[in-house]
Design a protein around this motif. Sequence first.
Motif, PDB file in Angstrom:
ATOM      1  N   LEU A 193       8.748  -0.187  -5.957  1.00 49.09           N
ATOM      2  CA  LEU A 193       8.453   0.074  -4.552  1.00 49.09           C
ATOM      3  C   LEU A 193       7.905   1.477  -4.321  1.00 49.09           C
ATOM      4  O   LEU A 193       7.166   1.711  -3.363  1.00 49.09           O
ATOM      5  CB  LEU A 193       9.719  -0.136  -3.708  1.00 49.09           C
ATOM      6  CG  LEU A 193      10.327  -1.541  -3.736  1.00 49.09           C
ATOM      7  CD1 LEU A 193      11.526  -1.614  -2.819  1.00 49.09           C
ATOM      8  CD2 LEU A 193       9.291  -2.598  -3.357  1.00 49.09           C
ATOM      9  N   ALA A 194       8.268   2.421  -5.187  1.00 53.75           N
ATOM     10  CA  ALA A 194       7.826   3.809  -5.010  1.00 53.75           C
ATOM     11  C   ALA A 194       6.895   4.263  -6.128  1.00 53.75           C
ATOM     12  O   ALA A 194       6.672   5.460  -6.294  1.00 53.75           O
ATOM     13  CB  ALA A 194       9.035   4.735  -4.920  1.00 53.75           C
ATOM     14  N   ASP A 195       6.352   3.335  -6.894  1.00 55.26           N
ATOM     15  CA  ASP A 195       5.529   3.705  -8.056  1.00 55.26           C
ATOM     16  C   ASP A 195       4.332   4.569  -7.680  1.00 55.26           C
ATOM     17  O   ASP A 195       4.014   5.550  -8.352  1.00 55.26           O
ATOM     18  CB  ASP A 195       5.029   2.451  -8.778  1.00 55.26           C
ATOM     19  CG  ASP A 195       6.099   1.806  -9.645  1.00 55.26           C
ATOM     20  OD1 ASP A 195       7.249   2.289  -9.613  1.00 55.26           O
ATOM     21  OD2 ASP A 195       5.780   0.833 -10.343  1.00 55.26           O
ATOM     22  N   THR A 196       3.633   4.204  -6.603  1.00 51.94           N
ATOM     23  CA  THR A 196       2.358   4.857  -6.332  1.00 51.94           C
ATOM     24  C   THR A 196       2.517   6.339  -6.046  1.00 51.94           C
ATOM     25  O   THR A 196       1.675   7.150  -6.441  1.00 51.94           O
ATOM     26  CB  THR A 196       1.614   4.170  -5.180  1.00 51.94           C
ATOM     27  OG1 THR A 196       2.456   4.140  -4.020  1.00 51.94           O
ATOM     28  CG2 THR A 196       1.266   2.743  -5.554  1.00 51.94           C
ATOM     29  N   ALA A 197       3.588   6.728  -5.356  1.00 49.33           N
ATOM     30  CA  ALA A 197       3.812   8.143  -5.071  1.00 49.33           C
ATOM     31  C   ALA A 197       4.018   8.927  -6.361  1.00 49.33           C
ATOM     32  O   ALA A 197       3.558  10.068  -6.490  1.00 49.33           O
ATOM     33  CB  ALA A 197       5.015   8.312  -4.148  1.00 49.33           C
ATOM     34  N   CYS A 198       4.684   8.308  -7.328  1.00 49.64           N
ATOM     35  CA  CYS A 198       4.913   8.961  -8.621  1.00 49.64           C
ATOM     36  C   CYS A 198       3.629   9.003  -9.443  1.00 49.64           C
ATOM     37  O   CYS A 198       3.322  10.011 -10.090  1.00 49.64           O
ATOM     38  CB  CYS A 198       5.997   8.232  -9.390  1.00 49.64           C
ATOM     39  SG  CYS A 198       7.608   8.182  -8.556  1.00 49.64           S
TER      40      CYS A 198
END
Length: 271
Positions: free
Chosen positions: A22-27
């Motif tokens: 769910l938070a992959d893109t920010a990383c």
Amino acid sequence: MWPDEIALAADWAAAEGWNPGLADTACFATVDPAGFLIGELDGAPAATISCVNYDARFAFLGFYIVRPDLRGRGYGLRMWSAAIAHAGTRVVGLDGVVAQQQNYRKSGFALAYANIRYGGTIAASPAPPDAISLAEVPFAAVEADDATVFPAPRAAFLRAWIDNPGHVGRALVRDGKLAAWGVIRPCRTGCKIGPLVADDRAAAERLFAALVAAAGGGDVFLDVPGVNRDALALAQGHGLAPVFETARMYTGAIRPLRLDRVFGVTTFELG
């Protein structure tokens, strides 16, 4: 891509069955923002690809997706060419679908080994008492250990991956040395463990239990290098079944890696 368009690439990856976090893109954006490319046709997104440059010697390719209604028209090849150009003289790695191995070979990629995604439902159980929060481990120790299992430095990515509010990290320390560490994160379906790095299967088992406990059980996925027999045994021992397989390929030589310590790959999209 603009930052919000990286999220579009993740949505397309989800539609292809890759189940991103769910938070992959920010990383992901912490590594090489210029390495995320989008192709547009008549003002609308038509294709995506990423080729992030980790350092002067290594890059990793992912998110290679053409919109289904536009496939077979050559747009993918144009995206591919742009991504490879961004990598320059770097060795490039990828986790490709097995059916495309021959096409990747034509572009200079050679098979290193298979990665296998395992998944299944696991009941919650108490966490091992010796497992600690990964945040308690000096970051320098995590970074040094990661250097034994990944082809390039990735400090900014690791910090983002570990510190993300939705991600949970756990570690085992033996005799003052980091013996195992890993992260579990919520995905479109269930949770995914990655990375999972350990000195041996016993340490990996304890860390696996700690991460599953932190997530409260449920649907769990683990991406396992096929060359690590202990990792395969761990996944199978917990009743996880193969979901799909990828081909880890490189265009050249990388530094030696301790794949016997990799019980879970961080992410197929960025390695």
